[in-house]
Design a protein around this motif. Structure first.
Motif, PDB file in Angstrom:
ATOM      1  N   ILE A 280     -47.743  27.992 -14.882  1.00  0.00           N
ATOM      2  CA  ILE A 280     -47.840  26.589 -14.485  1.00  0.00           C
ATOM      3  C   ILE A 280     -47.825  26.389 -12.959  1.00  0.00           C
ATOM      4  N   PRO A 281     -46.935  27.060 -12.209  1.00  0.00           N
ATOM      5  CA  PRO A 281     -46.988  26.899 -10.749  1.00  0.00           C
ATOM      6  C   PRO A 281     -48.338  27.291 -10.150  1.00  0.00           C
ATOM      7  N   SER A 282     -48.947  28.358 -10.661  1.00  0.00           N
ATOM      8  CA  SER A 282     -50.260  28.786 -10.157  1.00  0.00           C
ATOM      9  C   SER A 282     -51.340  27.772 -10.512  1.00  0.00           C
ATOM     10  N   PHE A 283     -51.253  27.212 -11.718  1.00  0.00           N
ATOM     11  CA  PHE A 283     -52.203  26.175 -12.123  1.00  0.00           C
ATOM     12  C   PHE A 283     -52.101  24.968 -11.188  1.00  0.00           C
ATOM     13  N   LEU A 284     -50.898  24.539 -10.925  1.00  0.00           N
ATOM     14  CA  LEU A 284     -50.701  23.386 -10.051  1.00  0.00           C
ATOM     15  C   LEU A 284     -51.178  23.686  -8.627  1.00  0.00           C
ATOM     16  N   GLU A 285     -51.041  24.927  -8.204  1.00  0.00           N
ATOM     17  CA  GLU A 285     -51.520  25.323  -6.877  1.00  0.00           C
ATOM     18  C   GLU A 285     -53.032  25.118  -6.762  1.00  0.00           C
ATOM     19  N   VAL A 286     -53.782  25.451  -7.843  1.00  0.00           N
ATOM     20  CA  VAL A 286     -55.230  25.241  -7.833  1.00  0.00           C
ATOM     21  C   VAL A 286     -55.548  23.747  -7.776  1.00  0.00           C
ATOM     22  N   ILE A 287     -54.831  22.957  -8.545  1.00  0.00           N
ATOM     23  CA  ILE A 287     -55.036  21.503  -8.544  1.00  0.00           C
ATOM     24  C   ILE A 287     -54.819  20.941  -7.140  1.00  0.00           C
ATOM     25  N   ARG A 288     -53.776  21.392  -6.492  1.00  0.00           N
ATOM     26  CA  ARG A 288     -53.471  20.901  -5.146  1.00  0.00           C
ATOM     27  C   ARG A 288     -54.481  21.393  -4.119  1.00  0.00           C
ATOM     28  N   LYS A 289     -54.964  22.590  -4.298  1.00  0.00           N
ATOM     29  CA  LYS A 289     -55.936  23.149  -3.351  1.00  0.00           C
ATOM     30  C   LYS A 289     -57.171  22.267  -3.262  1.00  0.00           C
ATOM     31  N   TYR A 290     -57.561  21.677  -4.379  1.00  0.00           N
ATOM     32  CA  TYR A 290     -58.761  20.831  -4.402  1.00  0.00           C
ATOM     33  C   TYR A 290     -58.410  19.340  -4.369  1.00  0.00           C
TER      34      TYR A 290
ATOM     35  N   HIS B  11     -42.530  19.913 -11.652  1.00  0.00           N
ATOM     36  CA  HIS B  11     -43.119  20.354 -10.387  1.00  0.00           C
ATOM     37  C   HIS B  11     -43.891  19.253  -9.668  1.00  0.00           C
ATOM     38  N   SER B  12     -44.179  18.155 -10.368  1.00  0.00           N
ATOM     39  CA  SER B  12     -44.998  17.099  -9.762  1.00  0.00           C
ATOM     40  C   SER B  12     -44.623  15.737 -10.339  1.00  0.00           C
ATOM     41  N   ASP B  13     -44.354  14.798  -9.441  1.00  0.00           N
ATOM     42  CA  ASP B  13     -44.084  13.425  -9.867  1.00  0.00           C
ATOM     43  C   ASP B  13     -45.349  12.592  -9.964  1.00  0.00           C
ATOM     44  N   THR B  14     -46.441  13.070  -9.377  1.00  0.00           N
ATOM     45  CA  THR B  14     -47.651  12.252  -9.284  1.00  0.00           C
ATOM     46  C   THR B  14     -48.746  12.632 -10.279  1.00  0.00           C
ATOM     47  N   LEU B  15     -48.731  13.849 -10.787  1.00  0.00           N
ATOM     48  CA  LEU B  15     -49.776  14.285 -11.714  1.00  0.00           C
ATOM     49  C   LEU B  15     -49.733  13.448 -12.990  1.00  0.00           C
ATOM     50  N   GLN B  16     -50.893  12.972 -13.435  1.00  0.00           N
ATOM     51  CA  GLN B  16     -50.979  12.214 -14.679  1.00  0.00           C
ATOM     52  C   GLN B  16     -50.966  13.180 -15.866  1.00  0.00           C
ATOM     53  N   LEU B  17     -50.061  12.970 -16.788  1.00  0.00           N
ATOM     54  CA  LEU B  17     -49.900  13.847 -17.940  1.00  0.00           C
ATOM     55  C   LEU B  17     -50.080  13.060 -19.232  1.00  0.00           C
ATOM     56  N   GLN B  18     -50.715  13.682 -20.216  1.00  0.00           N
ATOM     57  CA  GLN B  18     -50.871  13.072 -21.534  1.00  0.00           C
ATOM     58  C   GLN B  18     -50.543  14.096 -22.616  1.00  0.00           C
ATOM     59  N   TRP B  19     -49.616  13.733 -23.471  1.00  0.00           N
ATOM     60  CA  TRP B  19     -49.263  14.571 -24.622  1.00  0.00           C
ATOM     61  C   TRP B  19     -50.236  14.286 -25.750  1.00  0.00           C
ATOM     62  N   ILE B  20     -50.882  15.329 -26.270  1.00  0.00           N
ATOM     63  CA  ILE B  20     -51.802  15.152 -27.394  1.00  0.00           C
ATOM     64  C   ILE B  20     -51.003  15.174 -28.698  1.00  0.00           C
ATOM     65  N   GLU B  21     -51.074  14.087 -29.418  1.00  0.00           N
ATOM     66  CA  GLU B  21     -50.389  13.950 -30.706  1.00  0.00           C
ATOM     67  C   GLU B  21     -51.337  13.230 -31.647  1.00  0.00           C
ATOM     68  N   LYS B  22     -51.716  13.884 -32.745  1.00  0.00           N
ATOM     69  CA  LYS B  22     -52.786  13.360 -33.606  1.00  0.00           C
ATOM     70  C   LYS B  22     -52.491  11.969 -34.165  1.00  0.00           C
ATOM     71  N   ASN B  23     -51.261  11.736 -34.592  1.00  0.00           N
ATOM     72  CA  ASN B  23     -50.910  10.464 -35.206  1.00  0.00           C
ATOM     73  C   ASN B  23     -49.791   9.803 -34.412  1.00  0.00           C
TER      74      ASN B  23
ATOM     75  N   ASP C  45     -55.312  38.496 -15.775  1.00  0.00           N
ATOM     76  CA  ASP C  45     -54.843  38.598 -14.392  1.00  0.00           C
ATOM     77  C   ASP C  45     -54.432  37.222 -13.848  1.00  0.00           C
ATOM     78  N   HIS C  46     -54.167  36.301 -14.769  1.00  0.00           N
ATOM     79  CA  HIS C  46     -53.542  35.008 -14.442  1.00  0.00           C
ATOM     80  C   HIS C  46     -54.417  34.091 -13.599  1.00  0.00           C
ATOM     81  N   HIS C  47     -55.718  34.130 -13.861  1.00  0.00           N
ATOM     82  CA  HIS C  47     -56.633  33.139 -13.311  1.00  0.00           C
ATOM     83  C   HIS C  47     -57.014  32.178 -14.435  1.00  0.00           C
ATOM     84  N   PHE C  48     -57.629  31.064 -14.056  1.00  0.00           N
ATOM     85  CA  PHE C  48     -57.906  30.016 -15.032  1.00  0.00           C
ATOM     86  C   PHE C  48     -59.406  29.802 -15.170  1.00  0.00           C
ATOM     87  N   VAL C  49     -59.874  29.860 -16.437  1.00  0.00           N
ATOM     88  CA  VAL C  49     -61.286  29.643 -16.721  1.00  0.00           C
ATOM     89  C   VAL C  49     -61.438  28.462 -17.669  1.00  0.00           C
TER      90      VAL C  49
END
Length: 208
Positions: free
Chosen positions: A94-104, A126-138, A17-21
């Protein structure tokens, strides 16, 4: 801040139902008294099951799978930075996820990491300020260059990291996170290499 730690890393999955756990495994069998995949349950259906595996269970007898909102509240309470790995999350969510981040009020503080570049690119759109990190093993020069172009940082396995790689990343305005440190020797090696973040399953020497 909890005992000198800056942040806490955890994994996020979406329900049917598109909630995040917050759950590492896509299947709930290893950690709970239930079976099946997170994606096949609603948020309320998951509440039927209790966590029955892990440390200190005798002190926490009625734990359930937490929702993202619950953990963000805890991060606020302890002044901790949430480092959120997106696992089984759909691009359309992704928009719903970002909405939760912004709510808090975590858009300027949270770090979102993922192996899935598509999800990170959508977040950046959707966001210029969110810190993002790409996981790449090597981590390689090409990975660093891609992160630089896409305005995100990199999260890589510590074993292949060198000081020269970290210095090149910094020259491209890319920060470096490494995982997972399990002993003092590797911790000191990563410190000397100049990494920006260290993900570990241990208490670092300075905090003992």
């Amino acid at each position: 801040m909890l005992e000198g730690f800056w942040g806490i890393e955890f994994d996020v999955q979406s329900t049917k139902d598109h909630h995040f756990v917050v759950m590492h495994d896509s299947d709930i069998a290893r950690m709970t008294n239930g079976t099946g995949y997170v994606k096949d349950y609603s948020r309320w259906e998951l509440r039927r099951y209790k966590i029955d595996s892990g440390e200190n269970l005798e002190q926490l007898p009625i734990q359930r799978i937490p929702e993202l909102a619950d953990v963000l509240k805890l991060c606020q309470s302890y002044d901790m930075t949430p480092v959120i790995e997106l696992k089984e999350v759909k691009p359309s969510e992704i928009p719903s996820f970002l909405e939760v981040i912004r709510k808090y009020d975590m858009e300027g503080r949270a770090v979102v990491i993922s192996f899935k570049m598509q999800l990170l690119e959508l977040l950046r759109n959707h966001s210029d300020t969110l810190q993002l990190q790409w996981i790449e093993k090597n981590m390689s020069v090409s990975h660093i260059n891609e992160c630089s172009i896409k305005r995100m940082d990199i999260d890589t396995k510590f074993s292949g990291l060198t000081k020269s790689k970290v210095e090149y990343a910094h020259s491209q305005d890319v920060l470096v996170n490494c995982w997972t440190i399990l002993n003092d020797k590797e911790y000191m090696r990563m410190q000397n290499a100049g990494v920006d973040f260290i993900t570990m399953d241990m208490i670092p020497p300075a905090l003992r």
